[in-house]
Design a protein around this motif. Structure first.
Motif, mmCIF file in Angstrom:
data_model
loop_
_atom_site.group_PDB
_atom_site.id
_atom_site.type_symbol
_atom_site.label_atom_id
_atom_site.label_comp_id
_atom_site.label_asym_id
_atom_site.label_seq_id
_atom_site.Cartn_x
_atom_site.Cartn_y
_atom_site.Cartn_z
ATOM 1 N N ASP A 219 0.794 -1.215 0.000
ATOM 2 C CA ASP A 219 0.000 0.000 0.000
ATOM 3 C C ASP A 219 0.833 1.275 0.000
ATOM 4 O O ASP A 219 0.343 2.350 0.232
ATOM 5 N N SER C 2 -7.277 -11.940 2.994
ATOM 6 C CA SER C 2 -8.251 -11.015 3.560
ATOM 7 C C SER C 2 -8.599 -9.985 2.506
ATOM 8 O O SER C 2 -7.882 -9.781 1.526
ATOM 9 N N TRP C 4 -8.437 -6.933 2.743
ATOM 10 C CA TRP C 4 -7.524 -5.786 2.732
ATOM 11 C C TRP C 4 -6.356 -5.993 1.783
ATOM 12 O O TRP C 4 -5.660 -5.050 1.438
ATOM 13 N N GLU C 5 -6.125 -7.258 1.390
ATOM 14 C CA GLU C 5 -5.049 -7.515 0.448
ATOM 15 C C GLU C 5 -5.248 -6.711 -0.841
ATOM 16 O O GLU C 5 -4.294 -6.288 -1.472
ATOM 17 N N ALA C 7 -6.283 -3.896 -1.087
ATOM 18 C CA ALA C 7 -5.956 -2.494 -0.887
ATOM 19 C C ALA C 7 -4.543 -2.194 -1.370
ATOM 20 O O ALA C 7 -4.177 -1.047 -1.548
ATOM 21 N N VAL C 78 -13.202 4.075 4.898
ATOM 22 C CA VAL C 78 -12.097 3.113 4.900
ATOM 23 C C VAL C 78 -10.770 3.852 4.763
ATOM 24 O O VAL C 78 -9.799 3.552 5.455
ATOM 25 N N ARG C 82 -8.197 3.348 7.594
ATOM 26 C CA ARG C 82 -7.095 2.432 7.300
ATOM 27 C C ARG C 82 -6.058 2.965 6.335
ATOM 28 O O ARG C 82 -5.053 2.304 6.071
ATOM 29 N N HIS C 84 -5.890 3.324 3.074
ATOM 30 C CA HIS C 84 -5.581 2.616 1.834
ATOM 31 C C HIS C 84 -5.877 3.535 0.655
ATOM 32 O O HIS C 84 -7.017 3.925 0.440
ATOM 33 N N SER C 87 -8.730 2.741 -1.841
ATOM 34 C CA SER C 87 -10.083 2.984 -1.368
ATOM 35 C C SER C 87 -10.552 4.385 -1.741
ATOM 36 O O SER C 87 -11.633 4.575 -2.303
#
Lengths: 223, 218, 242
Positions: A219, C2, C4-5, C7, C78, C82, C84, C87
């Motif tokens: 990220d 998950s 979130w991967e 992201a 999000v 978080r 990302h 997002s």
């Protein structure tokens, strides 16, 4: 944040340690989303003056703003007790339609101080007291901006090119103010290119220019 | 924090501070409307509540960009953000100062301008009540908008674009309460909603606006 | 594994690139089926005439206009929680699509309204609410355009989206209060008696699915574009710094 509690407790117990006011470890800062400085380490003790050196654009202003808490560091730690630092930027934060005294009184009230006279004396502003700020010369404005430091009551002065547009005599006034501040247990962190005639340590940031970061990180592929 | 209030009021009152500009703008809008609509008093009386509310809203909008832009330019905002006062308090005080120099004079001036629009006299009380209840919301919402656009050189137009949609509920409930009050109907619901919006934004938006300023300063 | 991967921009680009053609094909199939069925093979309604058929565009567009804003709200949250980038870029990518959907809903509504109510526009609560939604989309997009710094603009637009959502809801309530309207109730609902007749039901449902798929396709394409633009900017910044 994780450091705040022990420091707070230290404060409660009246523990002053070795009079170290600020400890910066492995600090990295960004400007406009890109890392500019990394691996900055230094400590600032009471009575110490630290001059920041480095070519234009290296990130001296960014570092000072980060230390002042105006922007977050991307890595590393700044250890200092809360409310110890005051930041003096290129801009003086003066209101042109307020008088010299009104400008200074406002900042004194904000920082919970009462008396503005020592500050006026230190920067030779007593006879300009009732003049509107827009009738001041550039150097006089700068002096007023620097006088603000004295009414903050903060221990660390983080100053960005404080001597711009000051004449020789005014630079001397400023140097005196810094000396007095250090003698009283304060410290100063000054980004400047001229010789102030103060006993000072140098912090050269040239070697701390941030190297491009790894693109593969989770990220963080945009940096 | 009182120091900030006093300073902002003082700045607004002094030369170039813009105090009175909003008031003059309000007057001109109200004077222009009959030129466009025609002098028939029945029509003017009919649209008076709406014109007065929209006029007050636009006059409020006019001075919003001064709330933070000047402090941002001369560096005061940086210094205030590092001062021992919480930035939320600074924001709330600045919004309050904006209301005292804009919303409050508008509220007081509105009945006089209502005369120009042939508004029935029983509406004057309602006009003052609704404006007094609603204009603080306009100032606080506007402060949030000003916080969003503080870093922009020419943010004025964008500020209007962002803030005007947020003004919709306040305007609807304010004008509706005024309409109902004038017509002798029960105005409790819109008035309570208006008061609810005002108290809600006073309680919450300073926190959001302060967070927004921190984002803009970094 | 998950969620979130995805992201991670790299992972997102891989996965979205693989599924994109499927979504594109599916949206074409669903949209053409829904439209052709709806426009050509459904009877004209008693009171509505053939104008009722605009429903197959109007209703899904209106539905998407609202849901896209909700999606932007979720992705903005999000981002704020978080951090990302993908997002918030998805929110940015979705906004112009939502704007267009709102415009389609307003225009088709006006065209439909003329034969139905005898007027292109009425200050009906639903119509007004969409007009207000349009203003929110415009403001959100304008804020994205105005600021350069990627992190700052992402934070600011996310905050605006959150605050805007609250005020949009308030506005919805306010306009209801302000004018009880002439718009009919929800077209599809499970618990109400008065939903559309069965002949219209299936083609409408297929059109809606088509619009959802179309949105997913477009938002994936646009998010990929945003990610590439961001990478390009990062590479150029890197070049400058060296």
């Amino acid at each position: 944040m994780d450091r705040a509690l022990p420091l707070f407790l230290r404060g409660l117990l009246g523990y002053a340690g070795d009079m170290e006011l600020m400890n910066v470890r492995n600090l990295a800062c960004t400007r406009g989303g890109a890392a500019v400085l990394e691996g900055v380490n230094f400590t600032l003790s009471a009575g110490q003056v630290l001059l920041l050196r480095g070519p234009n654009g290296i990130g001296k202003t960014t570092l000072l703003r980060t230390l002042a808490g105006l922007q977050p560091a991307i890595e590393g730690a700044i250890e200092t007790e809360p409310d110890t630092i005051t930041y003096g930027a290129h801009a003086d934060g003066l209101k042109s339609t307020l008088t010299v005294a009104e400008n200074l009184e406002f900042w004194a009230q904000v920082y919970g101080m009462r008396d503005i006279n020592p500050a006026l004396d230190a920067f030779n502003l007593q006879n300009l007291k009732t003049r509107d700020a827009h009738n001041l010369s550039a150097g006089q404005k700068r002096r007023l901006g620097l006088a603000r430091l004295l009414v903050t009551g903060r221990k660390i002065w983080a100053l960005d090119e404080p001597t711009v547009s000051l004449d020789m005599a005014s630079v001397e006034l400023f140097a005196d103010a810094v000396r007095a501040h250090c003698k009283a247990g304060g410290a100063a962190l000054i980004a400047t290119h001229i010789d102030l005639g103060i006993a000072a340590d140098l912090l050269d940031l040239t070697a701390n220019k941030a190297k491009p970061r790894d693109l593969a990180g989770f990220d963080e592929a945009f940096e | 924090m009182i120091a900030i209030l006093i300073r902002d009021m003082r700045l607004a009152m002094r030369a170039g501070g813009g105090f009175g500009l909003g008031l003059a703008f309000f007057l001109i809008v109200v004077v222009l409307v009959p030129f466009g609509v025609g002098p028939q008093s029945a029509i003017l009386a009919e649209i008076a509540p709406g014109i007065l509310w929209v006029g007050a809203l636009l006059a409020c909008l006019l001075s919003l960009d001064r709330i933070f832009a000047l402090d941002f330019e001369d560096g005061s905002l940086d210094l205030l953000a590092t001062a021992p006062i919480p930035l939320e308090g600074v924001v709330a005080m600045k919004a309050l100062a904006h209301w005292l120099t804009t919303g409050l004079p508008l509220t007081i001036a509105a009945p006089f301008l209502a005369v120009l629009l042939h508004m029935p006299q029983n509406g004057f009380v309602w006009l003052v009540i609704t404006l007094a209840t609603g204009t603080p919301a306009l100032s606080f919402i506007g402060t949030f908008g000003a916080a969003l656009t503080v870093g922009l050189k020419r943010g004025g137009l964008l500020l209007s674009l962002l803030v005007l949609p947020l003004y919709v509920p306040t305007l609807i409930f304010g004008a509706e309460a005024l309409h109902r009050g004038m017509a002798g109907l029960d105005a409790t619901t819109p008035l309570l909603m208006l008061a609810g919006i005002t108290t809600g934004v006073i309680a919450l938006l300073p926190f959001v606006a302060a967070a927004t300023i921190r984002i803009n300063l970094r | 594994m998950s969620l979130w991967e995805y992201a991670n921009p790299r992972k997102f680009m891989q996965t979205s690139g693989a599924v994109l053609p499927w979504f594109a094909v599916l949206s074409i199939i669903f949209l053409s089926t829904g439209m052709i069925w709806g426009f050509s093979f459904t009877p004209e309604a008693e009171n509505f005439g053939s104008s009722v058929k605009i429903m197959y565009v109007h209703v899904p567009a209106a539905l998407m206009a609202i849901n896209i804003w909700v999606m932007m709200l979720v992705t903005s949250l999000v981002w704020l929680v978080r951090r990302h980038h993908v997002s918030v870029l998805a929110a940015r990518a979705a906004a112009p699509i939502g704007l267009v959907m709102t415009l389609i809903a307003l225009f088709t509504g006006a065209i439909w309204g003329q034969p139905m109510w005898g007027t292109y526009w009425a200050w009906d609560p639903r119509l007004t609410a969409f007009l207000i939604l349009l203003m929110f989309y415009l403001g959100y997009i304008a804020l994205w355009q105005a600021i350069d710094d990627p992190e700052t603009v992402a934070d600011l637009t996310s905050v605006l989206c959150m605050v805007g959502s609250v005020f949009a809801l308030l506005s919805r309530y306010a306009v209801n209060f302000w004018n009880q309207g002439l718009h009919q109730g929800a077209s599809l609902s499970l618990d109400k008696e008065e939903h559309v007749a069965d002949v219209y039901y299936w083609p409408l449902l297929i059109s809606m699915a088509g619009f959802v798929l179309l949105f997913i396709t477009l938002v994936l394409i646009r998010t990929r574009t945003e990610i590439r633009a961001r990478r390009l900017a990062a590479l150029m910044a890197r070049e400058r710094n060296q």
